[in-house]
Every structure is written in structure tokens, then in C-alpha cells.
Motif scaffolding. Structure first.
Motif, PDB file in Angstrom:
ATOM      1  N   VAL A 110       0.841  -1.204   0.000  1.00  0.00           N
ATOM      2  CA  VAL A 110       0.000   0.000   0.000  1.00  0.00           C
ATOM      3  C   VAL A 110       0.873   1.250   0.000  1.00  0.00           C
ATOM      4  N   ALA A 111       1.954   1.233   0.779  1.00  0.00           N
ATOM      5  CA  ALA A 111       2.825   2.410   0.881  1.00  0.00           C
ATOM      6  C   ALA A 111       3.598   2.680  -0.391  1.00  0.00           C
ATOM      7  N   GLY A 112       3.953   1.616  -1.121  1.00  0.00           N
ATOM      8  CA  GLY A 112       4.863   1.867  -2.227  1.00  0.00           C
ATOM      9  C   GLY A 112       4.602   1.149  -3.526  1.00  0.00           C
ATOM     10  N   ASP A 113       4.232  -0.127  -3.464  1.00  0.00           N
ATOM     11  CA  ASP A 113       4.250  -0.956  -4.672  1.00  0.00           C
ATOM     12  C   ASP A 113       2.968  -0.920  -5.494  1.00  0.00           C
ATOM     13  N   ASN A 114       1.823  -0.772  -4.831  1.00  0.00           N
ATOM     14  CA  ASN A 114       0.558  -0.990  -5.538  1.00  0.00           C
ATOM     15  C   ASN A 114       0.336  -0.016  -6.684  1.00  0.00           C
ATOM     16  N   PHE A 115       0.675   1.252  -6.466  1.00  0.00           N
ATOM     17  CA  PHE A 115       0.509   2.198  -7.567  1.00  0.00           C
ATOM     18  C   PHE A 115       1.379   1.801  -8.753  1.00  0.00           C
ATOM     19  N   LEU A 116       2.598   1.410  -8.484  1.00  0.00           N
ATOM     20  CA  LEU A 116       3.531   1.079  -9.565  1.00  0.00           C
ATOM     21  C   LEU A 116       3.041  -0.119 -10.374  1.00  0.00           C
ATOM     22  N   GLN A 117       2.345  -1.054  -9.722  1.00  0.00           N
ATOM     23  CA  GLN A 117       1.847  -2.229 -10.425  1.00  0.00           C
ATOM     24  C   GLN A 117       0.613  -1.930 -11.273  1.00  0.00           C
ATOM     25  N   VAL A 118      -0.029  -0.799 -11.027  1.00  0.00           N
ATOM     26  CA  VAL A 118      -1.185  -0.407 -11.840  1.00  0.00           C
ATOM     27  C   VAL A 118      -0.741   0.209 -13.168  1.00  0.00           C
ATOM     28  N   LEU A 119       0.499   0.655 -13.239  1.00  0.00           N
ATOM     29  CA  LEU A 119       1.015   1.215 -14.482  1.00  0.00           C
ATOM     30  C   LEU A 119       1.107   0.135 -15.553  1.00  0.00           C
ATOM     31  N   GLY A 120       1.153   0.572 -16.811  1.00  0.00           N
ATOM     32  CA  GLY A 120       1.401  -0.366 -17.890  1.00  0.00           C
ATOM     33  C   GLY A 120       2.739  -1.051 -17.701  1.00  0.00           C
ATOM     34  N   GLU A 121       2.863  -2.247 -18.240  1.00  0.00           N
ATOM     35  CA  GLU A 121       4.062  -3.052 -18.013  1.00  0.00           C
ATOM     36  C   GLU A 121       5.342  -2.324 -18.413  1.00  0.00           C
ATOM     37  N   ALA A 122       5.277  -1.513 -19.457  1.00  0.00           N
ATOM     38  CA  ALA A 122       6.471  -0.814 -19.939  1.00  0.00           C
ATOM     39  C   ALA A 122       6.968   0.237 -18.938  1.00  0.00           C
ATOM     40  N   PHE A 123       6.107   0.669 -18.005  1.00  0.00           N
ATOM     41  CA  PHE A 123       6.477   1.761 -17.095  1.00  0.00           C
ATOM     42  C   PHE A 123       6.716   1.291 -15.672  1.00  0.00           C
ATOM     43  N   ARG A 124       6.552   0.014 -15.392  1.00  0.00           N
ATOM     44  CA  ARG A 124       6.757  -0.459 -14.015  1.00  0.00           C
ATOM     45  C   ARG A 124       8.243  -0.517 -13.708  1.00  0.00           C
ATOM     46  N   PRO A 125       8.684   0.147 -12.644  1.00  0.00           N
ATOM     47  CA  PRO A 125      10.118   0.109 -12.314  1.00  0.00           C
ATOM     48  C   PRO A 125      10.528  -1.294 -11.906  1.00  0.00           C
ATOM     49  N   GLU A 126      11.780  -1.605 -12.110  1.00  0.00           N
ATOM     50  CA  GLU A 126      12.317  -2.871 -11.629  1.00  0.00           C
ATOM     51  C   GLU A 126      12.403  -2.828 -10.119  1.00  0.00           C
ATOM     52  N   ARG A 127      12.035  -3.932  -9.479  1.00  0.00           N
ATOM     53  CA  ARG A 127      12.078  -3.980  -8.019  1.00  0.00           C
ATOM     54  C   ARG A 127      13.515  -4.152  -7.527  1.00  0.00           C
TER      55      ARG A 127
END
Length: 339
Positions: free
Chosen positions: A322-339
Motif C-alpha cells: 500500500v505504501a509503495g508498490d501498488n501504484f507502480l503495479q497499476v502502471l502499464g508493463e512498460a512503465f513499471r520500475p524494476e524492483r
């Protein structure tokens, strides 16, 4: 009752022989506006300074789709859109202001920002073509659409246009474009009006969710607003409606930014509400937090850290999502940062 600082709570538990380990969160701000309602900003240097000082690694960043007018008959410039009765108007220049600011950054800094395109009229059936032009003008740049202002109480009343709806024909065309380009849509769509104690406007959003199942919708503030709370301290039906919708629509994601913190996530004593804790734990990938600051970044860290007491009540892995990852996973696959 004043809320105890989280560090003080851990100190007390330690003194009484209890074991409590403070969690450190790496935040993603899922809702930030680079400019205010006059299209002005403190600038990227101030924003990055606050991000670095408060462990905010990523930011969803957008402009403001309307500009507040300083009316000829007003002797003093208003400080906010609600400062006087002068109108607001749809302002497409906001996206170019944001794009210019981000393009001045080096590549490493720019990767921390996730720009959403917002400068269009949601009642204009030309808007999908306008968005298409912006996608072509800045190739590979825009990562989402929004915050789209539809039902927004007093701001809607002040904006020089028909009342925008989440299910308008113009928005239907935008959702098709979003699906085509794999772009999430953040939408502000109040669940009700200032005085109606029922989910008056909810069918508008539900129609969009139902008819566009491949579009990932981020519902800003879960349909609440400061103005609604000024007239109705708490929407008693909100929890049950949200619980129902999360079960029905897998394409629905919830932005918990500031109007959700109190009186929903935290009770009148500043303690996490067990019902909301259970709901977020049950849907660990569907919630995100944001500051909703507008052009002034001094309160950015405070706004994010105020969620800590609620995050600490969640299962630890859920809290970090909730604090960090969920927003990033909603992005299109091309824009998701590497963990």
C-alpha cells in the motif's frame, strides 16, 4: 484526543516490556499535482528535496485540469479555487507545463516520476483526439490519464462547463483510448452530493467500470471530498459500497489520499478502524496512498507519514504494498520500475 507520535508509542511499549519493531516505509505518492489551481508550482528542486527527505521514491505526478480565474471585479487574487465566486476553466496548458519541468531533469531523476495527462474537458467528445495528439507529441512519456475531474462538488459548480460525469460519451471515448495504450485512469467522481446521504452518483462510475473491464481505474479518495465532509461528517454507506465494488470490479483501485484518512481509516481517537484494516488486508493489491498536494510541497512528507499509524495495523507485506508498490503495479508493463 491528540494522536501519539508513532515513535513515542514504540518507546512506551518497550518500557513496558513489549516487543515492537518500527517499520520503515519506502513511499510512492500515488496522487500529486505539480501545479496549483493557478498553474503555479514551487518547482522540481523543492519537490525532489522533499522526496529525498521523506523516503518518497516514486511519485504519480499530474497537472491540474482547470485554472481558477482572477475575476476583473475581484480586488484581491484568491488563494484557492474556493476563495471567491470567480469561475474556473479547462486548461490544456497544464500538461505542457508538467512535461517541460520533467524534461529538465536527468534520466535518473525522471525515472522517479510517473506523469499522468489531465488537461482536457471530460465533456468534450474531441478530448480523446486531443489526448492522442499529446501521446504522439511526447512519445513514451505519459503513463496514465488523470486526475480527471468529474463530480467535484463546488469545483464542478465553478467550472465553466456542463457537469462532467464518469459515464459521459466523451469519457467513454477516453476509456477506449486508455485501453488501446494500456494507460490507467485516475478519476475524481464523488459518490454523492454534499447533502444526499446515499450513493447518488455511484451508478455513473459503476457504468464505466462495467463497460470497460480492461481499463484500470484509480478512484480518487474513494469518491469522498473535503466539501462533502464539511456537510456530512462521515458517509455511513461508503464502507459497504466499497466492499461490494471491490468484489465486483477487479479493475477498480482505490486512492486513499487525505480525505480518506479521517474519518474512515482512523477513528475519532486516531486509531485504525478494524473494518478498514480487514478490507485492505483482504484486497492487498487494490489500495494506494497519496499526498494530493497542489504545487506547494512543504507538507508532502507529513501528508505521507500520517498514514503510518494505519499502515502499521496492516499485515507487514500488505503495508509495504500500500505504501509503495501498488501504484507502480497499476502502471502499464512498460512503465513499471524494476524492483
Amino acid at each position: 484526543m491528540p494522536r501519539l507520535h508513532r515513535g513515542f508509542v514504540y518507546l512506551l511499549t518497550g518500557l513496558f516490556g513489549l516487543v515492537a519493531e518500527a517499520r520503515e516505509y519506502v513511499y510512492t505518492d500515488a496522487h500529486l499535482h505539480y501545479v496549483d489551481f493557478f498553474q503555479e508550482s514551487e518547482g522540481m528542486d523543492k519537490l525532489l528535496e522533499q522526496m529525498d527527505a521523506h523516503n518518497i521514491r516514486h511519485v504519480m505526478i499530474s497537472g491540474i485540469p482547470v485554472a481558477k480565474k482572477w475575476h476583473e471585479n475581484e480586488p484581491r487574487r484568491p488563494r484557492y479555487y474556493a476563495g471567491d465566486d470567480a469561475g474556473a476553466y479547462w486548461y490544456s496548458g497544464t500538461d505542457h507545463i508538467l512535461a517541460h519541468a520533467l524534461q529538465q531533469l536527468d534520466e535518473q531523476q525522471r525515472r522517479r516520476f510517473h506523469p499522468f495527462l489531465s488537461g482536457f474537458n471530460p465533456n468534450d467528445k474531441n478530448s480523446d483526439e486531443h489526448i492522442r495528439r499529446l501521446l504522439e507529441m511526447y512519445p513514451g512519456f505519459w503513463q496514465g490519464i488523470g486526475e480527471v475531474f468529474t463530480r467535484h462538488d463546488d469545483l464542478t459548480a465553478l467550472t465553466q462547463s456542463e457537469t462532467p460525469r464518469a459515464n459521459s460519451e466523451a469519457m467513454q471515448r477516453i476509456y477506449l483510448l486508455a485501453a488501446e495504450h494500456d494507460l490507467p485512469v485516475m478519476i475524481h467522481s464523488n459518490i454523492t452530493s454534499k447533502r444526499e446521504r446515499n450513493p447518488l452518483y455511484l451508478p455513473e462510475l459503476e457504468e464505466a467500470l462495467r463497460d470497460h473491464p480492461t481499463v484500470r481505474f484509480i478512484w480518487a479518495h474513494a469518491g469522498t471530498s473535503k466539501e462533502i465532509h464539511r456537510h456530512q461528517e462521515k458517509l455511513d454507506f461508503l464502507f459497504d459500497e466499497l466492499k461490494r465494488m471491490l468484489g465486483l470490479y477487479p479493475n477498480l483501485f482505490i486512492d486513499l489520499s487525505w480525505t480518506m484518512l479521517e474519518p474512515y481509516l482512523l477513528d475519532e481517537k486516531g486509531e485504525p478502524d478494524p473494518r478498514w484494516v480487514e478490507l485492505v488486508n483482504k484486497h492487498p493489491d487494490r489500495f494506494m496512498i497519496g499526498s494530493d498536494v497542489v504545487g506547494d510541497f512543504r507538507s508532502l512528507g507529513k501528508n505521507m507519514q500520517e498514514f503510518d499509524v494505519f499502515l502499521d495495523a496492516l499485515a507487514e507485506d500488505v503495508a509495504h504494498r500500500v505504501a509503495g508498490d501498488n501504484f507502480l503495479q497499476v502502471l502499464g508493463e512498460a512503465f513499471r520500475p524494476e524492483r
